[in-house]
Design a protein around this motif. Sequence first.
Motif, PDB file in Angstrom:
ATOM      1  N   PHE A   1     -14.648  -2.906 -39.914  1.00  5.70           N
ATOM      2  CA  PHE A   1     -14.902  -2.616 -38.604  1.00  5.70           C
ATOM      3  C   PHE A   1     -15.434  -1.137 -38.945  1.00  5.70           C
ATOM      4  O   PHE A   1     -16.380  -0.830 -37.825  1.00  5.70           O
ATOM      5  N   VAL A   2     -14.725  -0.168 -39.269  1.00  9.21           N
ATOM      6  CA  VAL A   2     -14.882   1.479 -38.663  1.00  9.21           C
ATOM      7  C   VAL A   2     -16.386   1.563 -38.877  1.00  9.21           C
ATOM      8  O   VAL A   2     -17.027   2.045 -38.897  1.00  9.21           O
TER       9      VAL A   2
ATOM     10  N   ALA B   1     -20.590   9.535 -27.057  1.00 13.28           N
ATOM     11  CA  ALA B   1     -20.375  10.485 -27.693  1.00 13.28           C
ATOM     12  C   ALA B   1     -19.389  10.824 -28.227  1.00 13.28           C
ATOM     13  O   ALA B   1     -18.410  10.016 -28.187  1.00 13.28           O
ATOM     14  N   PHE B   2     -19.560  10.839 -29.721  1.00  9.25           N
ATOM     15  CA  PHE B   2     -18.838  10.727 -30.163  1.00  9.25           C
ATOM     16  C   PHE B   2     -17.747  11.641 -30.391  1.00  9.25           C
ATOM     17  O   PHE B   2     -17.470  13.164 -30.970  1.00  9.25           O
ATOM     18  N   THR B   3     -16.430  12.009 -29.284  1.00 13.84           N
ATOM     19  CA  THR B   3     -15.120  12.710 -29.388  1.00 13.84           C
ATOM     20  C   THR B   3     -14.339  12.836 -30.578  1.00 13.84           C
ATOM     21  O   THR B   3     -14.008  11.897 -31.582  1.00 13.84           O
TER      22      THR B   3
ATOM     23  N   SER C   1     -23.402   2.276 -36.586  1.00 15.57           N
ATOM     24  CA  SER C   1     -24.492   2.098 -35.673  1.00 15.57           C
ATOM     25  C   SER C   1     -24.768   3.654 -34.746  1.00 15.57           C
ATOM     26  O   SER C   1     -25.540   4.100 -34.313  1.00 15.57           O
ATOM     27  N   TYR C   2     -23.799   4.604 -35.681  1.00 19.37           N
ATOM     28  CA  TYR C   2     -24.312   6.159 -35.094  1.00 19.37           C
ATOM     29  C   TYR C   2     -26.271   7.133 -35.575  1.00 19.37           C
ATOM     30  O   TYR C   2     -25.674   8.333 -35.155  1.00 19.37           O
ATOM     31  N   ARG C   3     -26.729   6.088 -36.751  1.00 19.07           N
ATOM     32  CA  ARG C   3     -27.451   6.761 -37.309  1.00 19.07           C
ATOM     33  C   ARG C   3     -27.263   8.293 -38.026  1.00 19.07           C
ATOM     34  O   ARG C   3     -28.247   9.023 -38.410  1.00 19.07           O
ATOM     35  N   GLY C   4     -26.162   8.433 -38.728  1.00 21.54           N
ATOM     36  CA  GLY C   4     -26.006   8.718 -40.139  1.00 21.54           C
ATOM     37  C   GLY C   4     -25.541  10.586 -39.193  1.00 21.54           C
ATOM     38  O   GLY C   4     -25.974  11.771 -39.753  1.00 21.54           O
ATOM     39  N   GLY C   5     -25.298  10.953 -38.123  1.00 23.59           N
ATOM     40  CA  GLY C   5     -25.310  11.737 -37.572  1.00 23.59           C
ATOM     41  C   GLY C   5     -23.947  12.897 -37.832  1.00 23.59           C
ATOM     42  O   GLY C   5     -23.047  12.332 -39.008  1.00 23.59           O
ATOM     43  N   GLN C   6     -24.359  14.197 -38.411  1.00 20.92           N
ATOM     44  CA  GLN C   6     -22.827  15.211 -39.148  1.00 20.92           C
ATOM     45  C   GLN C   6     -21.498  14.685 -38.382  1.00 20.92           C
ATOM     46  O   GLN C   6     -20.727  14.959 -39.377  1.00 20.92           O
TER      47      GLN C   6
ATOM     48  N   LEU D   1     -24.186   8.057 -44.368  1.00 19.00           N
ATOM     49  CA  LEU D   1     -25.026   9.474 -44.006  1.00 19.00           C
ATOM     50  C   LEU D   1     -26.400   9.450 -43.360  1.00 19.00           C
ATOM     51  O   LEU D   1     -27.195  10.858 -43.976  1.00 19.00           O
ATOM     52  N   GLU D   2     -27.090   8.539 -44.941  1.00 18.95           N
ATOM     53  CA  GLU D   2     -28.899   8.821 -45.463  1.00 18.95           C
ATOM     54  C   GLU D   2     -29.660   9.032 -43.419  1.00 18.95           C
ATOM     55  O   GLU D   2     -30.188   8.464 -43.894  1.00 18.95           O
ATOM     56  N   SER D   3     -29.270   8.068 -42.960  1.00 23.78           N
ATOM     57  CA  SER D   3     -29.414   7.292 -41.751  1.00 23.78           C
ATOM     58  C   SER D   3     -30.551   8.562 -40.957  1.00 23.78           C
ATOM     59  O   SER D   3     -29.814   9.265 -40.662  1.00 23.78           O
ATOM     60  N   THR D   4     -31.948   8.455 -40.551  1.00 25.85           N
ATOM     61  CA  THR D   4     -32.045   9.074 -39.713  1.00 25.85           C
ATOM     62  C   THR D   4     -32.901   8.324 -38.586  1.00 25.85           C
ATOM     63  O   THR D   4     -32.458   7.303 -38.459  1.00 25.85           O
TER      64      THR D   4
END
Length: 140
Positions: A30-31, A7-9, A37-42, A69-72
């Motif tokens: 690093f960032v 969960a991206f808190t 690895s999070y596959r482009g979530g908003q 950003l484009e990752s789906t």
Amino acid sequence: LQNAFPAFTSEFEAELIVLVRSGSEEDLNFVLSILRSYRGGQFLHEVCKAIVEVLADGDKRLGQVEIILESTGVVSGRFGMVQAYQGKKEEVQSWLTDERPKVRAFVEKYQRSLDRSIASEQRRSETEYELSRRDWQEEE
């Protein structure tokens, strides 16, 4: 880290932004590796904006931000990629009113890239459909 922080808190986001604003090449890289690895979530958008703000114009890592950003996830259907790209374009619409000029310039370029991808995928999908339709008609 995605496994440790599925969960991206907001706390995790804040820490990543601190790393980005440090300006260190190592921290930025690093960032970027974490975000991939999070596959482009908003939910990645604020960190991506922070990266865009600190990178110099023309920095090759801006391309990495576009990729993030484009990752789906998995897309389906004949026009699945077209719809995915259209969704990605809508997700960043609010960036056009960001107070930071670099962020606005980045998103304008990114949206033009998405427009090209949408058009290309649309043509590819329509061509593929027509070819499969002809093949099906020939089998009859």
